[in-house]
Write a protein that holds these residues in place. Structure first.
Motif, PDB file in Angstrom:
ATOM      1  N   PRO A   1       5.785   4.820  -2.705  1.00 59.22           N
ATOM      2  CA  PRO A   1       5.077   3.642  -2.123  1.00 59.22           C
ATOM      3  C   PRO A   1       6.121   3.888  -0.584  1.00 59.22           C
ATOM      4  O   PRO A   1       7.425   3.984  -0.645  1.00 59.22           O
ATOM      5  CB  PRO A   1       5.266   2.553  -2.470  1.00 59.22           C
ATOM      6  N   GLY A   2       5.598   3.552   0.490  1.00 57.66           N
ATOM      7  CA  GLY A   2       6.123   3.426   1.669  1.00 57.66           C
ATOM      8  C   GLY A   2       6.197   2.074   2.059  1.00 57.66           C
ATOM      9  O   GLY A   2       7.046   1.194   1.584  1.00 57.66           O
ATOM     10  N   ASN A   3       4.877   1.752   2.887  1.00 54.45           N
ATOM     11  CA  ASN A   3       4.952   0.130   3.339  1.00 54.45           C
ATOM     12  C   ASN A   3       3.904  -0.587   2.583  1.00 54.45           C
ATOM     13  O   ASN A   3       3.964  -1.678   2.977  1.00 54.45           O
ATOM     14  CB  ASN A   3       4.761   0.291   4.988  1.00 54.45           C
ATOM     15  N   CYS A   4       3.124   0.261   1.627  1.00 52.75           N
ATOM     16  CA  CYS A   4       2.052  -0.402   1.405  1.00 52.75           C
ATOM     17  C   CYS A   4       2.445  -1.741   0.509  1.00 52.75           C
ATOM     18  O   CYS A   4       1.978  -2.868   0.666  1.00 52.75           O
ATOM     19  CB  CYS A   4       1.222   0.628   0.576  1.00 52.75           C
ATOM     20  N   LEU A   5       3.524  -1.690  -0.406  1.00 53.08           N
ATOM     21  CA  LEU A   5       3.596  -2.713  -1.272  1.00 53.08           C
ATOM     22  C   LEU A   5       4.210  -3.927  -0.544  1.00 53.08           C
ATOM     23  O   LEU A   5       3.828  -5.087  -0.538  1.00 53.08           O
ATOM     24  CB  LEU A   5       4.465  -2.531  -2.431  1.00 53.08           C
ATOM     25  N   ILE A   6       5.146  -3.453   0.634  1.00 49.43           N
ATOM     26  CA  ILE A   6       6.059  -4.580   1.395  1.00 49.43           C
ATOM     27  C   ILE A   6       4.752  -5.370   2.249  1.00 49.43           C
ATOM     28  O   ILE A   6       4.767  -6.418   2.095  1.00 49.43           O
ATOM     29  CB  ILE A   6       6.944  -3.789   2.022  1.00 49.43           C
ATOM     30  N   ASP A   7       3.948  -4.585   2.721  1.00 47.05           N
ATOM     31  CA  ASP A   7       2.863  -5.221   3.547  1.00 47.05           C
ATOM     32  C   ASP A   7       2.081  -6.053   2.847  1.00 47.05           C
ATOM     33  O   ASP A   7       1.645  -7.259   3.324  1.00 47.05           O
ATOM     34  CB  ASP A   7       2.265  -4.124   4.468  1.00 47.05           C
ATOM     35  N   ASP A   8       1.516  -5.806   1.932  1.00 48.05           N
ATOM     36  CA  ASP A   8       0.708  -6.521   1.218  1.00 48.05           C
ATOM     37  C   ASP A   8       1.398  -7.628   0.413  1.00 48.05           C
ATOM     38  O   ASP A   8       0.702  -9.061   0.533  1.00 48.05           O
ATOM     39  CB  ASP A   8       0.044  -5.704  -0.286  1.00 48.05           C
ATOM     40  N   MET A   9       2.737  -7.533   0.115  1.00 44.01           N
ATOM     41  CA  MET A   9       3.449  -8.888  -0.208  1.00 44.01           C
ATOM     42  C   MET A   9       3.657  -9.658   0.931  1.00 44.01           C
ATOM     43  O   MET A   9       3.734 -10.880   0.737  1.00 44.01           O
ATOM     44  CB  MET A   9       4.632  -8.453  -0.997  1.00 44.01           C
ATOM     45  N   MET A  10       3.843  -9.145   1.982  1.00 50.69           N
ATOM     46  CA  MET A  10       4.277 -10.068   3.132  1.00 50.69           C
ATOM     47  C   MET A  10       3.002 -10.791   3.809  1.00 50.69           C
ATOM     48  O   MET A  10       3.095 -12.065   3.882  1.00 50.69           O
ATOM     49  CB  MET A  10       4.649  -9.192   4.335  1.00 50.69           C
ATOM     50  N   THR A  11       1.654 -10.232   3.368  1.00 52.14           N
ATOM     51  CA  THR A  11       0.321 -10.773   3.719  1.00 52.14           C
ATOM     52  C   THR A  11       0.326 -12.218   2.653  1.00 52.14           C
ATOM     53  O   THR A  11      -0.056 -13.087   3.090  1.00 52.14           O
ATOM     54  CB  THR A  11      -0.498  -9.835   3.795  1.00 52.14           C
ATOM     55  N   LYS A  12       0.521 -11.734   1.519  1.00 49.81           N
ATOM     56  CA  LYS A  12       0.413 -12.745   0.320  1.00 49.81           C
ATOM     57  C   LYS A  12       1.082 -13.691   0.109  1.00 49.81           C
ATOM     58  O   LYS A  12       0.756 -15.095   0.351  1.00 49.81           O
ATOM     59  CB  LYS A  12       0.542 -11.760  -1.101  1.00 49.81           C
ATOM     60  N   TYR A  13       2.424 -13.455   0.582  1.00 52.23           N
ATOM     61  CA  TYR A  13       3.534 -14.812   0.443  1.00 52.23           C
ATOM     62  C   TYR A  13       3.898 -15.198   1.942  1.00 52.23           C
ATOM     63  O   TYR A  13       4.328 -16.266   1.933  1.00 52.23           O
ATOM     64  CB  TYR A  13       4.693 -14.339  -0.233  1.00 52.23           C
ATOM     65  N   PHE A  14       3.771 -14.543   3.005  1.00 47.80           N
ATOM     66  CA  PHE A  14       4.058 -14.992   4.147  1.00 47.80           C
ATOM     67  C   PHE A  14       3.211 -14.842   5.371  1.00 47.80           C
ATOM     68  O   PHE A  14       3.488 -15.384   6.409  1.00 47.80           O
ATOM     69  CB  PHE A  14       5.462 -14.177   4.678  1.00 47.80           C
ATOM     70  N   SER A  15       1.917 -14.492   4.889  1.00 47.91           N
ATOM     71  CA  SER A  15       0.941 -14.519   6.019  1.00 47.91           C
ATOM     72  C   SER A  15       1.335 -13.752   7.357  1.00 47.91           C
ATOM     73  O   SER A  15       0.923 -13.931   8.327  1.00 47.91           O
ATOM     74  CB  SER A  15       0.717 -15.918   6.539  1.00 47.91           C
ATOM     75  N   LYS A  16       2.042 -12.662   7.102  1.00 41.31           N
ATOM     76  CA  LYS A  16       2.321 -11.639   8.134  1.00 41.31           C
ATOM     77  C   LYS A  16       1.958 -10.376   7.642  1.00 41.31           C
ATOM     78  O   LYS A  16       1.995 -10.100   6.379  1.00 41.31           O
ATOM     79  CB  LYS A  16       4.080 -11.720   8.297  1.00 41.31           C
ATOM     80  N   GLU A  17       1.790  -9.270   8.703  1.00 45.69           N
ATOM     81  CA  GLU A  17       1.344  -8.146   8.153  1.00 45.69           C
ATOM     82  C   GLU A  17       2.372  -7.405   7.862  1.00 45.69           C
ATOM     83  O   GLU A  17       1.946  -6.205   7.235  1.00 45.69           O
ATOM     84  CB  GLU A  17       0.328  -7.472   9.255  1.00 45.69           C
TER      85      GLU A  17
END
Length: 370
Positions: free
Chosen positions: A197-213
């Protein structure tokens, strides 16, 4: 030795990566061997509703519960967005708008499973060709997959063309998109594969927990702590024991995130460290040590990840931006380049980059009607 083609093509590359965040577009001039001019680039972000629909579509393909009517509508929406990107690109250089010879249209990957001989990129190349009146190359990956390859990564030959004249090898070029891939370059030797994984897991968790992309410059990761036990679990996945070449679907590691009791901040730190660690770990498959690591893609902006790659590898790490090569547009430039090679029936994938049986070309050409 192949004789270089005398015609120099003006070629547009359209790339939508596994981060599923938008479209990058580039116009270059190339004969399929050398790149003569990097003319203009632009990007557009996907509207929020398209981002949501893409992630839903990806989940549908994984769960084999597909609404084909919705997929068809999404393909047309994506093609309209790519058409908008082309028009935006050509507005920056109107003098060349009537001289474009070719479009390399990657499409949006929503499912990738080489073991099942499947890699699905959404888009409508026939529609795009008819609207632009320009031939479009699409389906870059399927020929490779049907001949025993992983269908990814396809950019290594462009990495070699773009970076090998600037640096003495051996070097590593790392693209950190939704998925990370790495290219080893030493003269004529080019080896490549997905690292994890590159950014995909980070981005998805940022959206889920912090409402940021995304984690802007890795600021959140820099403030958290790495969960060593969870990191060990992630690194124990059998993907990392597979001998390259190998490739990865963006949803593959989501199975580890279904039940999370960790601090969201520490989770971001752990996933960011995981990305860096998998990139460095992948270098054990190289035939010799590299003297430089060049990072491109969206992850090159993440200071936490680039810092950890430097610390873990003990190598000189630079971003492509630092040498005047836009990290954002390396892949869109690559598909402009690959489109010309496909048109000329030149190789785009090799046994050492995708595991295909023998070096081959690829892509399907769609010509405008009328």
């Amino acid at each position: 030795m192949c004789k270089k083609n005398v015609k120099k093509f003006y070629s547009i590359g359209l790339m939508s990566g596994t981060s599923m965040d938008g479209i990058d577009a580039s116009l270059i001039q190339t004969d399929g061997f050398m790149i003569y001019d990097y003319i203009v680039n632009c990007s557009i972000d996907y509207p929020v509703d398209i981002k949501v629909k893409l992630k839903e579509a990806s989940e549908q393909f994984h769960e084999k519960n597909i609404s084909w009517a919705d997929i068809h509508k999404l393909k047309r929406s994506l093609s309209d967005l790519n058409l908008f990107a082309i028009n935006k690109l050509l507005e920056k250089n109107t003098a060349l708008s009537l001289k474009v010879d070719l479009i390399g249209y990657h499409g949006q990957t929503v499912y990738h499973s080489p073991s099942d001989k499947i890699s699905i990129q959404l888009g409508d190349p026939k529609y795009l060709s008819n609207r632009t009146k320009i031939p479009v190359i699409f389906n870059f990956r399927i020929c490779d997959i049907l001949n025993g390859g992983q269908g990814a990564p396809l950019t290594p030959i462009y990495h070699a063309a773009r970076f090998s004249k600037t640096f003495q090898g051996p070097i590593a070029v790392v693209n950190i998109g939704g998925i990370s891939n790495i290219t080893y370059i030493d003269r004529e030797c080019v080896i490549a594969f997905d690292t994890g994984p590159g950014n995909c897991l980070i981005d998805d968790m940022m959206t889920k927990y912090f409402s940021k992309e995304f984690d802007d410059e890795g600021q959140l990761a820099l403030q958290g702590d790495v969960d060593g036990k969870f990191l060990t679990t992630l690194m124990s996945d059998e993907f990392f024991n597979r001998t390259p070449p190998k490739s990865l679907d963006r949803n593959y590691f989501h199975k580890y995130l279904k039940s999370n009791e960790k601090s969201p901040q520490n989770l971001i730190s752990t996933l960011s460290y995981f990305t860096a660690n998998t990139i460095v770990d992948a270098m054990k498959y190289f035939p010799s040590d590299v003297n430089k690591i060049i990072i491109c893609g969206g992850g090159s902006k993440n200071k936490y990840i680039t810092q950890k790659i430097s610390e873990l590898s003990k190598k000189e790490v630079i971003t492509s931006d630092s040498i005047g090569i836009s990290s954002r547009y390396v892949e869109s430039e690559a598909f402009a380049y690959l489109a010309v090679r496909c048109l000329l029936n030149l190789h785009i994938s090799y046994p050492t980059t995708t595991g295909v049986q023998s070096a081959m070309s690829g892509g399907s050409i769609f010509r405008p009607i009328g």
